[in-house]
Design a protein around this motif. Structure first.
Motif, PDB file in Angstrom:
ATOM      1  N   UNK A 190       0.832  -1.201   0.000  1.00 19.48           N
ATOM      2  CA  UNK A 190       0.000   0.000   0.000  1.00 19.48           C
ATOM      3  C   UNK A 190       0.867   1.252   0.000  1.00 19.48           C
ATOM      4  N   UNK A 191       1.856   1.269   0.901  1.00 23.03           N
ATOM      5  CA  UNK A 191       2.721   2.448   1.013  1.00 23.03           C
ATOM      6  C   UNK A 191       3.543   2.657  -0.252  1.00 23.03           C
ATOM      7  N   UNK A 192       4.039   1.574  -0.834  1.00 23.81           N
ATOM      8  CA  UNK A 192       4.842   1.691  -2.052  1.00 23.81           C
ATOM      9  C   UNK A 192       4.020   2.263  -3.207  1.00 23.81           C
ATOM     10  N   UNK A 193       2.738   1.940  -3.237  1.00 20.48           N
ATOM     11  CA  UNK A 193       1.877   2.406  -4.327  1.00 20.48           C
ATOM     12  C   UNK A 193       1.582   3.902  -4.253  1.00 20.48           C
ATOM     13  N   UNK A 194       1.921   4.552  -3.136  1.00 25.19           N
ATOM     14  CA  UNK A 194       1.757   6.003  -3.068  1.00 25.19           C
ATOM     15  C   UNK A 194       2.789   6.711  -3.948  1.00 25.19           C
ATOM     16  N   UNK A 195       3.875   6.008  -4.260  1.00 30.53           N
ATOM     17  CA  UNK A 195       4.946   6.621  -5.044  1.00 30.53           C
ATOM     18  C   UNK A 195       5.891   7.463  -4.215  1.00 30.53           C
TER      19      UNK A 195
END
Length: 231
Positions: A138-143
């Protein structure tokens, strides 16, 4: 399957030790003897030491005088602080994803939860690891790499906290709540997504309790992690 007698490089030793810790096979306080690890993975103590230093920077390993390296043992005060910050950061993750997640990002989340469901009830250690990796994804998908790094560190440290203090539990709720979080993000329903995430993290934190579980033998645990992980 790769034989345990084949040599490993430092990165693989680090990855296998990290996985054993996150899957709670190596419990907090377990002494990590360099000679035993080196023998199990077929590498020098220098390579083992490098892997342990890297794990120490992630707060997964502690080095103590006259005792050497061991799996970190977070205190209850640290546990409370970690969960407090995790609530804040993962709330920010939700806000960013509701606003900008891509179709590919949603597909990645769906795929991950499908993997969680496949191992549910069949592989407890893998379920523990995958549950944490969902939050990291989830956190990685924030960019935002800085945000993702902080969340990753908190999630991995929570694995230690749960290994020390949690009661036994089923992974059913985790998988179902992960699906609900994804749906709320897909619907761009920030209020629902935040509520589900807050409840989800609260439930995880609520499992904290003093545990009297005995620690597995170091070499018997590492014998499993010296082999290739299951698909």
């Amino acid at each position: 399957m790769t034989s345990a007698k084949q040599p490993f490089n430092g990165m693989i030793v680090y990855q296998r030790l990290r996985r054993a810790i996150l899957e709670q096979a190596l419990l907090p306080g377990t002494r990590l003897r360099e000679d035993a690890i080196g023998e199990q993975f077929g590498v020098s103590r220098t390579i083992v030491r490098q892997a342990l230093v890297r794990l120490e920077t992630e707060h997964l390993v502690e080095t103590q005088r006259n005792r050497g390296s061991c799996v970190a043992e977070p205190s209850l005060d640290e546990a409370e602080q970690i969960f407090e910050i995790r609530h804040c950061l993962e709330g920010e993750v939700i806000r960013r994803l509701v606003d900008r997640i891509s179709v590919i990002g949603l597909e990645s989340l769906d795929s991950h939860v499908a993997h969680e469901a496949r191992v549910q009830g069949k592989n407890g250690p893998a379920s523990i690891r995958l549950a944490g990796e969902f939050h990291i994804l989830l956190a990685e998908l924030t960019g935002n790499k800085i945000l993702a790094n902080y969340v990753s560190e908190l999630v991995t440290r929570c694995s230690l906290i749960l290994a020390m203090y949690s009661r036994s539990h089923s992974s059913d709720c985790a998988v179902n709540e992960h699906r609900s979080i994804i749906q709320a993000i897909r619907d761009k329903d920030i209020k629902s997504a935040m509520t589900i995430m807050d409840h989800h993290l609260g439930a995880v934190q609520g499992r904290a309790d003093l545990s009297g579980d005995e620690k597995d033998n170091l070499q018997s645990v590492l014998a499993r992690y010296a082999e290739d992980p299951p698909a």
